[in-house]
Structures are given as C-alpha cells and as structure tokens.
Design an enzyme around this catalytic site. Structure first.
Site, PDB file in Angstrom:
ATOM      1  N   ASN A  48      10.674 -16.004 -28.291  1.00  0.00           N
ATOM      2  CA  ASN A  48       9.380 -16.589 -27.914  1.00  0.00           C
ATOM      3  C   ASN A  48       8.235 -15.580 -28.028  1.00  0.00           C
ATOM      4  O   ASN A  48       7.163 -15.777 -27.471  1.00  0.00           O
ATOM      5  CB  ASN A  48       9.438 -17.196 -26.509  1.00  0.00           C
ATOM      6  CG  ASN A  48       9.765 -16.133 -25.462  1.00  0.00           C
ATOM      7  OD1 ASN A  48      10.158 -15.016 -25.815  1.00  0.00           O
ATOM      8  ND2 ASN A  48       9.601 -16.460 -24.211  1.00  0.00           N
ATOM      9  N   ASP A  50       7.408 -12.616 -26.792  1.00  0.00           N
ATOM     10  CA  ASP A  50       6.747 -11.925 -25.683  1.00  0.00           C
ATOM     11  C   ASP A  50       7.147 -10.441 -25.667  1.00  0.00           C
ATOM     12  O   ASP A  50       6.848  -9.720 -24.720  1.00  0.00           O
ATOM     13  CB  ASP A  50       7.068 -12.590 -24.336  1.00  0.00           C
ATOM     14  CG  ASP A  50       8.548 -12.534 -24.001  1.00  0.00           C
ATOM     15  OD1 ASP A  50       9.341 -12.064 -24.847  1.00  0.00           O
ATOM     16  OD2 ASP A  50       8.929 -12.946 -22.890  1.00  0.00           O
ATOM     17  N   ASP A  54      15.837 -12.198 -25.742  1.00  0.00           N
ATOM     18  CA  ASP A  54      16.208 -13.244 -24.789  1.00  0.00           C
ATOM     19  C   ASP A  54      17.436 -14.006 -25.277  1.00  0.00           C
ATOM     20  O   ASP A  54      17.943 -13.757 -26.377  1.00  0.00           O
ATOM     21  CB  ASP A  54      15.019 -14.191 -24.563  1.00  0.00           C
ATOM     22  CG  ASP A  54      14.347 -14.563 -25.882  1.00  0.00           C
ATOM     23  OD1 ASP A  54      15.066 -15.030 -26.777  1.00  0.00           O
ATOM     24  OD2 ASP A  54      13.120 -14.346 -26.023  1.00  0.00           O
ATOM     25  N   ASP A 123      28.439  -9.210 -17.989  1.00  0.00           N
ATOM     26  CA  ASP A 123      28.437  -7.938 -17.280  1.00  0.00           C
ATOM     27  C   ASP A 123      28.242  -8.241 -15.801  1.00  0.00           C
ATOM     28  O   ASP A 123      27.208  -8.775 -15.401  1.00  0.00           O
ATOM     29  CB  ASP A 123      27.257  -7.099 -17.809  1.00  0.00           C
ATOM     30  CG  ASP A 123      27.520  -5.620 -17.718  1.00  0.00           C
ATOM     31  OD1 ASP A 123      28.036  -5.182 -16.672  1.00  0.00           O
ATOM     32  OD2 ASP A 123      27.201  -4.912 -18.687  1.00  0.00           O
ATOM     33  N   ASP A 225      30.920  -3.462 -13.916  1.00  0.00           N
ATOM     34  CA  ASP A 225      30.163  -2.224 -13.828  1.00  0.00           C
ATOM     35  C   ASP A 225      30.709  -1.294 -12.736  1.00  0.00           C
ATOM     36  O   ASP A 225      31.014  -1.752 -11.632  1.00  0.00           O
ATOM     37  CB  ASP A 225      28.703  -2.593 -13.501  1.00  0.00           C
ATOM     38  CG  ASP A 225      27.773  -1.413 -13.630  1.00  0.00           C
ATOM     39  OD1 ASP A 225      27.734  -0.820 -14.718  1.00  0.00           O
ATOM     40  OD2 ASP A 225      27.074  -1.089 -12.650  1.00  0.00           O
ATOM     41  N   GLU A 279      34.499  -0.811 -16.196  1.00  0.00           N
ATOM     42  CA  GLU A 279      33.828   0.409 -16.588  1.00  0.00           C
ATOM     43  C   GLU A 279      34.420   1.501 -15.717  1.00  0.00           C
ATOM     44  O   GLU A 279      34.422   1.413 -14.497  1.00  0.00           O
ATOM     45  CB  GLU A 279      32.318   0.321 -16.364  1.00  0.00           C
ATOM     46  CG  GLU A 279      31.642   1.450 -17.113  1.00  0.00           C
ATOM     47  CD  GLU A 279      30.371   1.950 -16.471  1.00  0.00           C
ATOM     48  OE1 GLU A 279      30.195   1.820 -15.263  1.00  0.00           O
ATOM     49  OE2 GLU A 279      29.558   2.497 -17.218  1.00  0.00           O
ATOM     50  N   HIS A 353      25.059   1.023 -24.276  1.00  0.00           N
ATOM     51  CA  HIS A 353      23.655   1.053 -23.835  1.00  0.00           C
ATOM     52  C   HIS A 353      23.337   2.257 -22.952  1.00  0.00           C
ATOM     53  O   HIS A 353      22.191   2.455 -22.581  1.00  0.00           O
ATOM     54  CB  HIS A 353      23.354  -0.242 -23.083  1.00  0.00           C
ATOM     55  CG  HIS A 353      24.139  -0.318 -21.802  1.00  0.00           C
ATOM     56  ND1 HIS A 353      25.510  -0.476 -21.795  1.00  0.00           N
ATOM     57  CD2 HIS A 353      23.772  -0.205 -20.512  1.00  0.00           C
ATOM     58  CE1 HIS A 353      25.932  -0.460 -20.536  1.00  0.00           C
ATOM     59  NE2 HIS A 353      24.899  -0.298 -19.739  1.00  0.00           N
ATOM     60  N   ASP A 354      24.357   3.022 -22.557  1.00  0.00           N
ATOM     61  CA  ASP A 354      24.133   4.218 -21.730  1.00  0.00           C
ATOM     62  C   ASP A 354      24.194   5.495 -22.549  1.00  0.00           C
ATOM     63  O   ASP A 354      24.168   6.600 -21.981  1.00  0.00           O
ATOM     64  CB  ASP A 354      25.213   4.322 -20.644  1.00  0.00           C
ATOM     65  CG  ASP A 354      25.087   3.252 -19.578  1.00  0.00           C
ATOM     66  OD1 ASP A 354      23.970   2.738 -19.380  1.00  0.00           O
ATOM     67  OD2 ASP A 354      26.117   2.933 -18.960  1.00  0.00           O
TER      68      ASP A 354
END
Ligand code: TEU
Ligand code: CA
Length: 579
Positions: A48, A50, A54, A123, A225, A279, A353-354
């Site tokens: 969208n 922004d 998403d 997650d 997590d 994790e 992502h870490d």
C-alpha cells in the site's frame, strides 16, 4: 592413496541410525525435509506504499517464493506491537499489527500459501511482552493487582536487586525501577520488553491459549523466540565474583525448563502436525537435546547462536578481527553440532534478521566474488544433514549495506548500544566500524525486487534505506540469467530433494585440518555424495581421502572442474563418488 582407508571410513558412517521408527526413511517428518525461507515482513514487499512491508505484500509475492522450491515461510512477528524491537515487543498476541494489515489479510495469505504448497510458521515470543501489553499496564498499578505475578518484581525494600545485564538497555541493567509500586521489574531485553513470569501457571495457560488460537487458524508451527529464557532461577542469586559477563549461562535454562516444555507439548504441540523451532540463545551441544530429543516431550528443532558468534572477539560487542573467522573452527563447530543432534534432527543457517548478510559475514561481498561465494554458502546450507534456514535475499546474494552514520540505523540494539557507549565515553568510531559489518540492520534493508525506485519494494520512501547496489543486485535481473544466484539456488534445492544422501544421509567430515576447504561426505545406502567448498579467494587444494569422482551433480562454476582435488576461488562442487 590408501583405498582401504576409504573403505573403512564408509563403515563408520553406515546408516545404522535409520532403523529407529519415526526417524527412518518412511517416518521422515515433513519438517526434516523442508527448506525454510525467512521473511521479515517489514522489509519484504509494501503493498500500500506507506514505506513499510506488509502481509498483502507477502501475498503478492507467494508465487515468487513458491518458485524457489522452498517449503516453509517463517514470518517474523506480525502481532500488535509498538515496534520498539520490530515486533518482538508484543502488546496483543491475538491481533495483527495494523501496519502489516488485518486478520483477514493474514487468513487470506495463509490460505493462498497453502494452495501453493507452502507452509507458514509464526514467530512466537513467549519470554517477554511489550510494556504496553494490558498485562503489564495492569501489573504496574499495584502490588496486589491480579496481573502482578505475570512479571518478575524485586521490591525495593529488599535493597538493590542482584546485578543482571540487559541485552538492549542503555544503562545495561535488566532491572528497571517503578516508583508507583516501589519495585524493580525484570527485562532481559529493552525496558519496553518486561519478562513474563512462567512460574505463574496463569501465564503458561495464557501462552498455550494463544498458540491454540493461531494453530486452529491453520498455521504450520512456530519459531519460539529465546525459548531457553522462559525458565529462570527466580531467587535471582548474586552472580559469582569471577563472573565474566557470559550471562545467558546464569539467566536461562532454569530448573523448570523441562517441565514447561513437556506441559506445552502435552497441552498444545502434540495436538497438531507442526514444525516447532526453538531459538537457542546460549544453548550448547551439551544441552540441546533437552529441547529436541524425540524421546522427550519437547520441540522438533533448535537453532543455535554458537555458529553466528564464531570469530567474534571476546568481551567486545559483535566485533570481528581483521582476519575474520577461521574455517577450521567453522568446520569443527558444524561437525560438533551435527554429531550432537544425530538422534534428533539439526537445523542450519548462516544468517537471519539478527545478523549481517550471509555473503558479507561468511563469504566475500566484493564485486569479483559476491555471487560465487554466495552460491558456495548456499551449497553448504543445502547439503548438510539438517533443515536449512535461508533469510530472504540470500538467494540473490544480497549483501551488507554497512551504514556509517548512526542516523541511518533503526535497530534498538544498535541505537541503545551507541547511546550506552556514548554515555560511558567509549569509542564510538570503533563501534560504528564494527556495526558496518555485524549490525542487524544490514539484513533488514528492503528486498531488492528490481531496478525501479526503491528497488520495487515500495513507491514511497522505505522505513530503512535500500541498499544502493539494487541496480545490479535484484530479482528481476536474476530471474532470466541462467547462472544467477537465484537460479543456482533453485537448482540446488531440486538437487537436495532428489538426492536421498543429501536429504537424510549420514554426514562425515573429511580433511578436517584443511584451513581453506570444507569437504564432507553424505551417504545413504549405496549412494555417496562428496561436497567440497573452497572458502578462500585463492585456488585451494584438498584431500579427497581416496574417494573417486563418478558424477558431478552441481557446481557454482560454469565449466566443469575435472581436477577433483583443486578448487578455484570459492568453488563449490557436489559430486557422487565411489571408493
Ligand atoms: O534474539 C535473541 C537474542 O539473544 C538477541 O539478543 C540476539 O542475540 C542479538 O540480536 C544478536 O545481535 C531474539 C530475536 O531474534 C531478536 O530479533 C529480538 O530482538 C530478541 O530475541 C528479543 O526478542
Ligand atoms: Ca505497507
């Protein structure tokens, strides 16, 4: 060459482990054969415009994901959150964060993914919630609030709480004082992420109910997590005087871990055919089986951070020496983990992502070697005896952005650590230099779809800068190029799926002391596959220890390499061999 030596080596890897029911060829659980593709929703595709990725953006790209040949999408947290830690601070576990869309968007995405043969795991963050969660908002009101015991408190009349470090807090302390109730609350991560008190049965029931809620919607499992943190020594003893800061040893895997895992298994996990991944922050090869032993009531898989931390300088925050990491240690580490989970099942990854981008951290992201070394690393992940986890963009050999200005960073870890170093008069320049290589934001830049503005991720300015190399590094360009990293990734996945030795064969390290080449054998019944990976930018030799090439299955160089024991820079070869 000693042929006999080769033969005796084969015997040591005879497929004896496969007699066990449930682990044998017939009983292969789906998650053992799966390839996992991790999507960071905020950075994948913005539907969208922004500037924020998403859920509908993911739905638009499901055909792309399916075309890779992967089986499972792992979505980073999509729940309601003030986003101090990009969704790892959940304020409502049953609602979707509005920036990402609605529950209907999610249900639509899930249905379409299933139609395309893709599974989706969520997650789940059981150790802490957001300080904006209703539970915490209530708990902080008074000492007798019904939600008070959802969290860990230290009443100030007992004096200062025993030292506990926090991962993200600027003042480094995991205790935060609240005037209203004259108490400190515990937060292993930022002050906006109070730790939940799993000792309290009501907390556990709330968590199980949330899991059922999503599983009943048809999700295919969870990544959990910092799962080892749910059980703590809640007496919070003083740390020993000799303590050197390796705090996860003292903070996690507490006395009730096994009880909580078994209870979660009985009440939730055992009721579904799902994939469950812990994790494993701080988990070692000595304790991993507590989480994944098939004889226990526990989870399916655990991914460890030992691999991710390899090469970091001791007592320095995520800092690598100039010389990088040592391949001999890398080989030893992955072999040790392979052996430790032999009677269960392993997982393998080189980024998420870490972490930094895989090719920048473990390969070579210079123009000359970025693609070839990324393909070599893909070959490693897809030929180990473990479920491989890829992070979106790995298939394109996306590399670190290496921000050198603090104002470009978005991540709470970098921002708070920067502030901490600043307040302590530390070396900010050195910190930024190391973050260019290891910061989490390196992997969080937008996915590079094409050459259009903002790499086709969005038409608006994204929440974090796009890597300027998107003009050359992008999916559209790689789609049609036969030997692109993207197409190599696809071929490699097909090869893994068609090759029983790669999928579930035994693993054996060869030429262990070789400092440049990682060589190993995978074997299933009479099929022997040798994988040789040159981790260096020079030609490197290796010792095939008597194995003779029969057939090349795949390699990351166009032309065949007829010399079995010489590899070109970052060359990877997968071949069937015979003794
Ligand atoms: O990370 C666990 C963790 O221990 C992190 O501190 C990790 O070691 C660090 O980011 C490496 O630089 C998990 C999530 O994966 C991470 O994104 C969250 O920030 C963290 O938990 C808190 O939920
Ligand atoms: Ca959006």
């Amino acid at each position: 060459m000693n042929l006999q030596a080769g033969v005796s080596k084969k015997i040591t890897i005879a497929p004896s482990g496969y007699a066990k029911p449930g682990v044998g060829e017939q009983g292969q659980a789906w998650w053992k054969q799966a390839v996992v593709y991790q999507v960071y929703p905020r950075s994948f595709n913005d539907s969208n415009n922004d500037g924020i990725g998403d859920i509908n953006g993911i739905t638009e790209k499901l055909d792309y994901i399916a075309s890779l040949g992967v089986d499972v999408i792992w979505l980073n947290p999509i729940f309601m959150s003030p986003n101090h830690d990009n969704g790892y601070d959940i304020s409502d576990y049953k609602r979707i964060m509005p920036e990402f869309g609605t529950l209907a968007d999610f249900e639509n995405m899930l249905a379409q993914a299933h139609d395309k043969g893709l599974k989706v795991i969520l997650d789940f963050v059981p150790n802490h919630c957001s300080s904006e969660h209703e539970w915490f908002q209530q708990a902080r009101q008074s000492r007798d609030n019904p939600y008070r015991d959802f969290f860990h408190w230290w009443p100030a009349e007992k004096g200062l709480p025993p030292k506990r470090w926090s991962f993200f807090a600027v003042d480094a302390s995991a205790w935060r004082y609240e005037k209203k109730t004259n108490s400190y609350y515990l937060h292993y991560f930022s002050a906006t992420q109070p730790d939940l008190n799993w000792e309290n049965p009501a907390v556990r029931q709330a968590m199980y109910q949330i899991m059922h809620f999503w599983l009943k919607k048809g999700v295919d499992g969870f990544r959990m997590d910092v799962l080892p943190f749910i059980s703590k020594d809640t007496a919070f003893p003083e740390l020993p005087a000799s303590f050197q800061g390796d705090f996860v040893k003292y903070y996690a895997q507490g006395p009730h871990l096994q009880q909580y895992l078994a209870e979660m298994y009985d009440q939730v996990l055992s009721h579904y055919n799902i994939m469950t991944v812990a994790e494993g922050t701080g988990v070692t090869t000595d304790t991993v089986m507590n989480f994944i032993d098939p004889k226990r009531k526990a989870l399916n898989l655990l991914y460890h951070d030992e691999g991710m931390n390899l090469g970091y300088l001791p007592n320095q925050f995520k800092t690598l020496p100039e010389s990088g990491y040592k391949l001999t240690e890398f080989k030893q580490l992955y072999t040790k983990w392979n052996d430790a989970v032999k009677s269960a099942w392993g997982s393998v990854c080189l980024g998420n992502h870490d972490q930094a981008r895989m090719v920048s951290r473990w390969g070579n992201d210079s123009e000359a070697y970025r693609e070839v070394s990324a393909k070599m690393l893909m070959t490693f992940l897809l030929t180990m005896r473990a479920t491989p986890f890829f992070y979106a963009g790995d298939e394109l050999a996306m590399s670190n952005i290496g921000f050198d200005d603090i104002s470009d960073y978005r991540d709470i870890e970098t921002l708070n650590m920067y502030q901490q170093i600043k307040e302590n008069g530390g070396d900010l320049h050195a910190f930024i230099e190391s973050q260019k290589i290891t910061a989490r934001d390196n992997s969080r830049t937008p996915f590079q779809w094409g050459t259009q503005a903002f790499a086709g991720f969005s038409e608006a300015k994204p929440w974090i800068r796009v890597n300027p190399n998107y003009k050359t590094v992008n999916a559209a360009e790689q789609q049609t190029r036969k030997n692109s990293p993207l197409n190599y990734f696809r071929k490699l996945i097909q090869l893994r799926k068609q090759t029983p030795a790669l999928l579930h064969g035994e693993y054996q390290l060869l030429d262990a002391d070789n400092p440049d080449v990682f060589v190993y054998l995978r074997q299933h019944q009479s099929q022997f596959v040798l994988v040789a990976l040159n981790f260096k930018a020079d030609k490197s030799a290796f010792d095939a220890q008597g194995w003779i090439r029969r057939k090349r299955l795949l390699g990351n160089y166009k032309s065949d390499n007829m010399e079995l024991s010489q590899l070109r820079p970052y060359e990877a070869i997968v071949m069937e061999v015979t003794s």
